[in-house]
Design a protein around this motif. Sequence first.
Motif, PDB file in Angstrom:
ATOM      1  N   LEU A 139     -53.472 -43.223  54.931  1.00  0.00           N
ATOM      2  CA  LEU A 139     -52.417 -43.171  53.913  1.00  0.00           C
ATOM      3  C   LEU A 139     -52.500 -44.369  52.981  1.00  0.00           C
ATOM      4  CD1 LEU A 139     -49.367 -41.934  56.018  1.00  0.00           C
ATOM      5  CD2 LEU A 139     -50.984 -40.612  54.660  1.00  0.00           C
ATOM      6  N   LEU A 161     -54.809 -43.560  50.299  1.00  0.00           N
ATOM      7  CA  LEU A 161     -54.208 -42.718  49.256  1.00  0.00           C
ATOM      8  C   LEU A 161     -53.393 -43.566  48.283  1.00  0.00           C
ATOM      9  CD1 LEU A 161     -52.939 -39.575  51.241  1.00  0.00           C
ATOM     10  CD2 LEU A 161     -54.892 -39.720  49.701  1.00  0.00           C
ATOM     11  N   THR A 212     -58.403 -40.829  61.995  1.00  0.00           N
ATOM     12  CA  THR A 212     -59.131 -40.088  60.973  1.00  0.00           C
ATOM     13  C   THR A 212     -60.619 -39.944  61.243  1.00  0.00           C
ATOM     14  OG1 THR A 212     -57.565 -40.986  59.386  1.00  0.00           O
ATOM     15  CG2 THR A 212     -59.496 -39.879  58.506  1.00  0.00           C
ATOM     16  N   MET A 213     -61.328 -41.072  61.309  1.00  0.00           N
ATOM     17  CA  MET A 213     -62.785 -40.999  61.208  1.00  0.00           C
ATOM     18  C   MET A 213     -63.434 -40.221  62.341  1.00  0.00           C
ATOM     19  SD  MET A 213     -62.982 -42.212  58.385  1.00  0.00           S
ATOM     20  CE  MET A 213     -64.726 -41.823  58.259  1.00  0.00           C
ATOM     21  N   THR A 232     -62.693 -36.592  61.986  1.00  0.00           N
ATOM     22  CA  THR A 232     -63.403 -35.997  60.860  1.00  0.00           C
ATOM     23  C   THR A 232     -64.868 -35.738  61.209  1.00  0.00           C
ATOM     24  OG1 THR A 232     -61.980 -37.299  59.424  1.00  0.00           O
ATOM     25  CG2 THR A 232     -63.893 -36.280  58.404  1.00  0.00           C
ATOM     26  N   MET A 233     -65.455 -36.668  61.961  1.00  0.00           N
ATOM     27  CA  MET A 233     -66.874 -36.544  62.290  1.00  0.00           C
ATOM     28  C   MET A 233     -67.135 -35.446  63.331  1.00  0.00           C
ATOM     29  SD  MET A 233     -67.466 -40.643  62.294  1.00  0.00           S
ATOM     30  CE  MET A 233     -69.224 -40.917  62.521  1.00  0.00           C
ATOM     31  N   ALA A 255     -55.319 -35.681  58.629  1.00  0.00           N
ATOM     32  CA  ALA A 255     -56.098 -36.860  58.246  1.00  0.00           C
ATOM     33  C   ALA A 255     -57.543 -36.479  57.928  1.00  0.00           C
ATOM     34  CB  ALA A 255     -56.048 -37.898  59.364  1.00  0.00           C
ATOM     35  N   ILE A 306     -57.851 -34.806  54.490  1.00  0.00           N
ATOM     36  CA  ILE A 306     -57.799 -35.755  53.368  1.00  0.00           C
ATOM     37  C   ILE A 306     -59.138 -36.485  53.237  1.00  0.00           C
ATOM     38  CG2 ILE A 306     -56.677 -37.813  52.450  1.00  0.00           C
ATOM     39  CD1 ILE A 306     -54.155 -36.949  54.035  1.00  0.00           C
ATOM     40  N   ALA A 307     -59.633 -36.981  54.377  1.00  0.00           N
ATOM     41  CA  ALA A 307     -60.884 -37.742  54.342  1.00  0.00           C
ATOM     42  C   ALA A 307     -62.028 -36.868  53.843  1.00  0.00           C
ATOM     43  CB  ALA A 307     -61.203 -38.276  55.734  1.00  0.00           C
ATOM     44  N   ASN A 308     -62.001 -35.612  54.209  1.00  0.00           N
ATOM     45  CA  ASN A 308     -63.118 -34.736  53.931  1.00  0.00           C
ATOM     46  C   ASN A 308     -63.119 -34.195  52.502  1.00  0.00           C
ATOM     47  OD1 ASN A 308     -65.424 -33.628  55.217  1.00  0.00           O
ATOM     48  ND2 ASN A 308     -64.468 -31.613  54.985  1.00  0.00           N
ATOM     49  N   PHE A 365     -61.013 -35.301  49.762  1.00  0.00           N
ATOM     50  CA  PHE A 365     -60.399 -36.044  48.668  1.00  0.00           C
ATOM     51  C   PHE A 365     -61.373 -36.356  47.537  1.00  0.00           C
ATOM     52  CE2 PHE A 365     -58.028 -39.299  46.464  1.00  0.00           C
ATOM     53  CZ  PHE A 365     -56.731 -38.846  46.586  1.00  0.00           C
ATOM     54  N   THR A 366     -62.569 -36.807  47.892  1.00  0.00           N
ATOM     55  CA  THR A 366     -63.506 -37.181  46.821  1.00  0.00           C
ATOM     56  C   THR A 366     -64.065 -35.958  46.111  1.00  0.00           C
ATOM     57  OG1 THR A 366     -65.165 -37.377  48.528  1.00  0.00           O
ATOM     58  CG2 THR A 366     -64.226 -39.415  47.715  1.00  0.00           C
ATOM     59  N   LEU A 416     -55.827 -32.254  44.233  1.00  0.00           N
ATOM     60  CA  LEU A 416     -55.562 -33.671  44.524  1.00  0.00           C
ATOM     61  C   LEU A 416     -54.117 -33.860  44.987  1.00  0.00           C
ATOM     62  CD1 LEU A 416     -57.609 -35.921  44.171  1.00  0.00           C
ATOM     63  CD2 LEU A 416     -56.437 -36.584  42.071  1.00  0.00           C
ATOM     64  N   ILE A 435     -52.564 -35.243  48.562  1.00  0.00           N
ATOM     65  CA  ILE A 435     -51.595 -36.331  48.687  1.00  0.00           C
ATOM     66  C   ILE A 435     -50.326 -35.821  49.363  1.00  0.00           C
ATOM     67  CG2 ILE A 435     -50.209 -38.017  47.404  1.00  0.00           C
ATOM     68  CD1 ILE A 435     -52.420 -38.155  45.351  1.00  0.00           C
ATOM     69  N   GLY A 486     -50.742 -35.953  52.830  1.00  0.00           N
ATOM     70  CA  GLY A 486     -50.502 -37.335  53.236  1.00  0.00           C
ATOM     71  C   GLY A 486     -49.019 -37.615  53.406  1.00  0.00           C
TER      72      GLY A 486
END
Lengths: 254, 274, 314
Positions: free
Chosen positions: B117, B120, C238-239, C242-243, C263, C266-268, C270-271, C279, C283, C286
């Motif tokens: 967060l 973000l 998160t990490m 995600t992995m 989580a 978002i990590a996966n 967002f970019t 977007l 958020i 989030g």
Amino acid sequence: MAEDVRMETKDLSVYYGKHPGVRGVSLPVHDREITALIGPSGCGKTTFLRALNRMHDLNPIVRVEGQVLLDGEDIYDPGVDPVLIRRRVGMVFQRPTPFPTMNIFENVVAGLRLAGVKDRKQLQQAAERALKMAALWDEVKDRLHQPAVGLSGGQQQRLSIARALAVEPEVLLMDEPTSALDPVSTQAIEDLLTRLKENVTIVIVTHNMQQAARVSDRTAFFLDGELIEFGRTEQVFTNPKDPRTEAYITGRFG
Amino acid sequence: MNLRRRYLRDRLMQLLVYLGTLVVLIPLFFILYYVFVQGIGALNWEFFTRPPAPPGEEGGGMLPAIVGSLIVDTLALFIAAVFGIAAGILLAEYPDHPLNPVLRLVSDVMAGLPAILMGLVAFVLVVQPMGHFSGLSGSVALALIMVPIIVRTTEGVLKLIPWEITEAGLALGLPRWRVILSLVLPAARGGIVTGLMLALARGAGEAAPLIFTAFGNPFLTFNPLEPMDTLPLKLYVYAISPYEDWHRQAWGAALLLAAAIMVTNYLARRAMRS
Amino acid sequence: MPNWLYQRLGDRLFAAVVVLLALGVVAAALAIVAVLYFGGREAFATFGFFGFVLGRVWDAVRGQFGAWPPLLGTLITSAAALSLAFFPALSTALFVVEFSSGRLRETVAYLIDLLAALPSVVYGLWGIFVLVPLVRDHLELPLFTWAAAHAPALLPILGPPTGIGLLSATLVLALMIVPYASALARDALELVPQSQREAMYALGATRWEVIRRVVIPYARAGIFSGVVLALARALGETMAVTMLIGNSVNLPYTLFGPASTMASLIANEFTEAEDDLHLSALIAVGFVLLLIALVTNLIATWMLRRMSHGEGRR
């Protein structure tokens, strides 16, 4: 061994690591009497007391040597179960130790619950009996199910005594039970001791010589981990044999 | 007497506790073992001194990520320290200040928020206004993670400093602010440094809030206004890539990261004792 | 400089700077809430708050965003990881405080602290290259082949035995929160006064009886708030997740198959988010995560205050 000796230590030494806290103490504890252990702080009286129900087992760095006979049986024999010994030889500590998550009733019957007593009536009777013995019944009988931590310090200590008595121990060890209490509570507990000895053998550690003189039948004087003198309380206080005892009870040190 | 059953239960529960502990320690031990064994082979001269090779090619190193980690983490620690220590001083030295209840609640709650967060927030507050990813935005995200740790440790340490020190200073005629700056803070230095190290160790391992802030950058840069790589970020990208040589380097990064965090934690403990 | 100026002005100035910087911390916390709320406003406005939270479809291509799949993934993985981690974590804490001493105690305690500090990405890396093959070959494949032969009805629940998915993510998540939960439980157990233990021993209790009847009850507030804090950590982890989780937002999830958490989503994504709505939806996810984390943290704080007894409160 004399007929009325309940407990007896033979050449008992207690070591903290390499340092001896108690050295070669041989002391008889007479049945249904109050034996007081006195001496300046750090003299080993508490260490000695804790050896009498194997409390030192809980601390791995402490080592006990010699014998502690309970009804003629050495409690440090490899075959002897410390749990059983502690049930027969109860203990009351310097500060009250109510269990904060239990109410008054559950505190008193905690030891019985361990032994597997489940019968409600039996527990109630035992609790009433123990609380009466500890002279606490009248004060708490209407609030047995309230938290024990709500009691005053003196009440908490009598609760600790009731809890120890509920399992009907043969011997009760008391480690300066009034040192954290006010004079009124101290008086209440001293009165209680004299009545208790009809049923229980008591060994009490006290730093207060007047208390020892008031309540005990026999007195043992410790100094630097050694037993200096032991005898009937009147004799020890009026006619001590050892000059060091005399020095201590006349207030010349400690 | 049901003593035998009671002992049986005692032994049984002891066995269960031992088993439970083993269940925890064995896999955790294996994690450390793998990180060490797989990572040690990847840590060579090239790893520390070269930028990454293009995707699919062998070789290359982690230099930009190492430099990036140092810059992003240091910057974050600096930002967090300024605010965190000040907030700690307010909580400990001005106990009646009306802001304190809010401050305490806020820092407690912040400590429990998911790190992603913070990423973000830094994205919206730094990346969007700047128009591009940057090491600085990553530092802001990490600083948000570090602040509550610093607030808490600073407050705790300052409260341990005996009031006599303050009194002695005031008795000398020193104003309050001089007493705090010249007597109280120096006395609490060890503890404050411990808090900073713990915060650094915590922030230095984070990758989640950096994915869309520091973003990553295969080229060496010292400018925090540009996108930057950090070790955890690179580790993540390499780990999920299809290239074996990158996997090897990911283990190397994991070992380097784990070692750095262990050392920081160790130093923090030492600082706490002194 | 005159003395009064040095005294009064210096004190005022110093206090002002300290208060201002501390206000910065408060402002940062408020900014977190505000940024996530306003950042997610477009998504909330488009789908309605509950429409968004309970929406079952997350499809960036069609511009349809519902947070229910990742929310469900978060709740499943966290709850499962916590139930897996609880007893081992408590065991480890008990082992350190009640069953060991000296060197062994210090070593285990240090190891646990070390592992609690190990970064999430490192757990994820280990998960991908060590745990996933292990889980796939020795847990998922045998179960899958057995189900295929004997209970085909189970197959839709089990899902593809690829090793990447809910099961692996949950296992690593459990491993990660164990040291954290264990360290918190240990702190709580260490606060139990020795006199409490001795009092119970003196009544003729075995070690387990002392633990069961005195130590754990005394420490329960700390233990449970530690559990809730561990849950909070699992929710936002998160990490590593995600992995390992496979990052699929398509319901229904299966035991072995890919899924996602808030989580990890978002990590996966967002970019890669192209348009404003995507977007904003991320958020908004989030923001939902923030609400859940806030509630869990407040519960932990409340428990610690509410359930503490006499001596614990002092």
